[in-house]
Write an enzyme that holds these catalytic residues in place. Structure first.
Site, mmCIF file in Angstrom:
data_model
loop_
_atom_site.group_PDB
_atom_site.id
_atom_site.type_symbol
_atom_site.label_atom_id
_atom_site.label_comp_id
_atom_site.label_asym_id
_atom_site.label_seq_id
_atom_site.Cartn_x
_atom_site.Cartn_y
_atom_site.Cartn_z
ATOM 1 N N CYS A 158 11.615 19.077 12.445
ATOM 2 C CA CYS A 158 12.153 17.721 12.291
ATOM 3 C C CYS A 158 11.396 16.755 13.198
ATOM 4 C CB CYS A 158 13.648 17.707 12.607
ATOM 5 S SG CYS A 158 14.407 16.101 12.363
ATOM 6 N N CYS B 39 13.355 13.889 14.776
ATOM 7 C CA CYS B 39 14.260 14.332 15.842
ATOM 8 C C CYS B 39 13.467 14.672 17.108
ATOM 9 C CB CYS B 39 15.015 15.591 15.425
ATOM 10 S SG CYS B 39 15.529 15.613 13.716
ATOM 11 N N ASP B 40 12.426 15.465 16.947
ATOM 12 C CA ASP B 40 11.751 16.051 18.111
ATOM 13 C C ASP B 40 10.410 15.404 18.449
ATOM 14 O OD1 ASP B 40 13.839 17.823 18.170
ATOM 15 O OD2 ASP B 40 12.798 19.370 17.030
HETATM 16 C C1 LIG Z 1 16.190 21.601 13.967
HETATM 17 C C2 LIG Z 1 16.762 20.327 13.413
HETATM 18 C C3 LIG Z 1 17.005 19.272 14.273
HETATM 19 C C4 LIG Z 1 17.530 18.089 13.771
HETATM 20 N N1 LIG Z 1 17.743 17.056 14.652
HETATM 21 C C5 LIG Z 1 18.236 15.895 14.173
HETATM 22 C C6 LIG Z 1 18.410 14.787 15.050
HETATM 23 O O1 LIG Z 1 18.063 14.850 16.241
HETATM 24 N N2 LIG Z 1 18.952 13.661 14.534
HETATM 25 C C7 LIG Z 1 19.304 13.554 13.210
HETATM 26 O O2 LIG Z 1 19.838 12.512 12.819
HETATM 27 N N3 LIG Z 1 19.102 14.563 12.357
HETATM 28 C C8 LIG Z 1 18.567 15.715 12.792
HETATM 29 N N4 LIG Z 1 18.321 16.735 11.930
HETATM 30 C C9 LIG Z 1 18.686 16.545 10.515
HETATM 31 C C10 LIG Z 1 20.197 16.739 10.378
HETATM 32 O O3 LIG Z 1 20.579 17.932 11.025
HETATM 33 C C11 LIG Z 1 20.625 16.769 8.913
HETATM 34 O O4 LIG Z 1 20.211 15.585 8.277
HETATM 35 C C12 LIG Z 1 22.139 16.890 8.817
HETATM 36 O O5 LIG Z 1 22.598 18.057 9.475
HETATM 37 C C13 LIG Z 1 22.603 16.951 7.367
HETATM 38 O O6 LIG Z 1 23.980 17.108 7.377
HETATM 39 P P1 LIG Z 1 24.761 17.735 6.142
HETATM 40 O O7 LIG Z 1 26.198 17.702 6.516
HETATM 41 O O8 LIG Z 1 24.338 17.082 4.880
HETATM 42 O O9 LIG Z 1 24.252 19.250 6.000
HETATM 43 P P2 LIG Z 1 24.055 20.425 7.037
HETATM 44 O O10 LIG Z 1 23.979 19.939 8.422
HETATM 45 O O11 LIG Z 1 22.949 21.235 6.484
HETATM 46 O O12 LIG Z 1 25.411 21.248 6.915
HETATM 47 C C14 LIG Z 1 25.691 22.002 5.795
HETATM 48 C C15 LIG Z 1 26.946 22.813 6.050
HETATM 49 O O13 LIG Z 1 27.297 23.509 4.857
HETATM 50 C C16 LIG Z 1 27.502 24.877 5.129
HETATM 51 N N5 LIG Z 1 27.152 25.585 3.893
HETATM 52 C C17 LIG Z 1 25.942 25.664 3.294
HETATM 53 N N6 LIG Z 1 26.045 26.322 2.131
HETATM 54 C C18 LIG Z 1 27.351 26.656 1.999
HETATM 55 C C19 LIG Z 1 28.084 27.345 1.006
HETATM 56 N N7 LIG Z 1 27.521 27.836 -0.102
HETATM 57 N N8 LIG Z 1 29.423 27.543 1.207
HETATM 58 C C20 LIG Z 1 30.023 27.061 2.338
HETATM 59 N N9 LIG Z 1 29.372 26.394 3.302
HETATM 60 C C21 LIG Z 1 28.061 26.200 3.131
HETATM 61 C C22 LIG Z 1 26.610 25.169 6.322
HETATM 62 O O14 LIG Z 1 27.076 26.315 6.999
HETATM 63 C C23 LIG Z 1 26.810 23.881 7.113
HETATM 64 O O15 LIG Z 1 28.002 23.912 7.848
HETATM 65 C C24 LIG Z 1 17.816 17.942 12.387
HETATM 66 C C25 LIG Z 1 17.569 19.005 11.532
HETATM 67 C C26 LIG Z 1 17.042 20.187 12.020
HETATM 68 C C27 LIG Z 1 16.781 21.328 11.076
#
Ligand SMILES: Cc1cc2nc3c(=O)[nH]c(=O)nc-3n(C[C@H](O)[C@H](O)[C@H](O)COP(=O)(O)OP(=O)(O)OC[C@H]3O[C@@H](n4cnc5c(N)ncnc54)[C@H](O)[C@@H]3O)c2cc1C
Length: 316
Positions: A143, A146-147
């Site tokens: 990312c 982020c980093d």
């Molecule tokens: C290493 C890293 C660092 C990051 N740092 C930042 C940052 O500093 N700032 C920032 O703004 N963004 C950051 N991001 C991006 C950010 O994390 C994502 O944009 C954000 O988490 C997306 O949120 P979401 O709720 O859509 O999905 P996710 O965070 O992906 O959450 C998905 C959830 O669904 C669950 N899930 C998945 N499939 C299933 C299923 N079939 N059944 C039940 N549960 C399921 C997972 O367990 C999880 O709890 C980072 C990403 C990464 C990979």
């Protein structure tokens, strides 16, 4: 039957669950964990209202917020992964009006709700070479927004010659000492304009027709080995950061055939209200086809969806 089923406990799912509780919608939140992708991050510096937070602490604050509001209105099915989502009896997957949906989890549990919010996020396609796992978050990152700023004044590498790779390189060029982009093919998948812009920068170097073979390091990353595909020779560059831009894998396998997906399997959602092509189904966050993926955006999507779901349920 629940009013609402939320699948996923990242920022999109948790924000939606908080709003569902406040709107008194009988909700089931099914998720493997609370926190989402950035739980592994050493320091999130752009979660609005919080100058810096460790990913694990952000996850704890999501859980605490949920606990504070959920009362008996939001039920948690934690450590459960949805394996399939189908229209409930009498509903229809396309065109017609579904009366509800049934989710079946990997452990065989079934949950039914009138409306569903898909907030299952995505995972990054991982760099699959020796050392990549060991040095993840110790120089290997997925990312840039982020980093990236952590690598100010350092030499870094970007793996991947698509738009994401070149855009990441452009972001990094603002603060890194040098950026070396490594790409497997001779031609780039990225738009010519983006390639031209990046390659015009004096601190940018491109190595095409090469593939990474090993991440080097001690406590943190110190270099990257790669194979020159033309000569077969293994070469090495000294870098402190490696940004892998190898594509994103959305967690949408359980909705294939139920809802319209884009060419890379992300759920197509209307950015005004997060509705999908199927009545009764909404999607939010990284599992959708929106352009930008960040924590704040995912949470905002979840909120938008909940406002719309609430009105939809009240009209039923
Ligand atoms: C290493 C890293 C660092 C990051 N740092 C930042 C940052 O500093 N700032 C920032 O703004 N963004 C950051 N991001 C991006 C950010 O994390 C994502 O944009 C954000 O988490 C997306 O949120 P979401 O709720 O859509 O999905 P996710 O965070 O992906 O959450 C998905 C959830 O669904 C669950 N899930 C998945 N499939 C299933 C299923 N079939 N059944 C039940 N549960 C399921 C997972 O367990 C999880 O709890 C980072 C990403 C990464 C990979």
């Amino acid at each position: 039957m629940y009013d609402l089923m939320i699948i996923g406990g990242g920022p999109a799912g948790v924000a939606a669950a908080v709003y569902a509780a406040r709107k008194r919608l009988k909700t089931i939140l099914i998720t493997e964990d609370i926190g989402g992708q950035s739980v592994v991050s050493e320091g999130i510096e752009n979660w609005i209202g919080t100058p810096k937070v460790h990913g694990a602490d952000l996850a704890k604050s999501f859980a605490a917020h949920l606990d504070a509001v959920k009362s008996d209105i939001v039920t948690l099915a934690l450590h459960e992964r949805v394996a399939s989502l189908t229209p409930a009896e009498g509903g229809s997957a396309s065109g017609g009006k579904a009366i509800g949906f049934v989710a079946t989890t990997k452990t065989g549990k079934g949950f039914t709700a009138r409306a569903v919010l898909i907030a299952s996020g995505a995972g990054r396609r991982k760099l699959d070479v020796p050392g990549a796992d060991k040095f993840e978050n110790k120089g290997v990152t997925y990312c840039a927004s982020c980093d990236g700023p952590l690598f100010g004044g350092m030499d870094v590498a970007v793996i991947g010659g698509g738009n994401a790779g070149f855009e990441t390189a452009l972001q990094l060029l603002a603060y890194a000492k040098s950026v070396t982009l490594i790409h497997r093919h001779k031609e780039f998948k990225a738009d010519a304009v983006t390639v031209k812009k990046a390659t015009a920068h004096p601190n940018m170097r491109v190595i095409a027709h090469a593939e990474p073979t090993e991440v080097m390091g001690e406590q943190f990353v110190t270099g990257l080995k790669y194979k020159d595909i033309d000569s077969g020779e293994i070469k090495e560059i000294a870098v402190s950061g490696i940004f892998a831009e190898l594509g994103v894998l959305p967690n949408t396998d359980f909705v294939e055939g139920l809802v319209e997906l884009d060419t890379v399997n992300r759920v197509k959602a209307d950015p005004r209200d997060q509705r999908t092509s199927t009545d009764g189904l909404w999607a939010a966050g990284d599992c959708t086809d929106e352009l930008y993926h960040q924590n704040n955006i995912a949470a905002g999507d979840g909120v938008k969806a909940l406002e719309d779901i609430y009105l939809w349920i009240k009209k039923q």
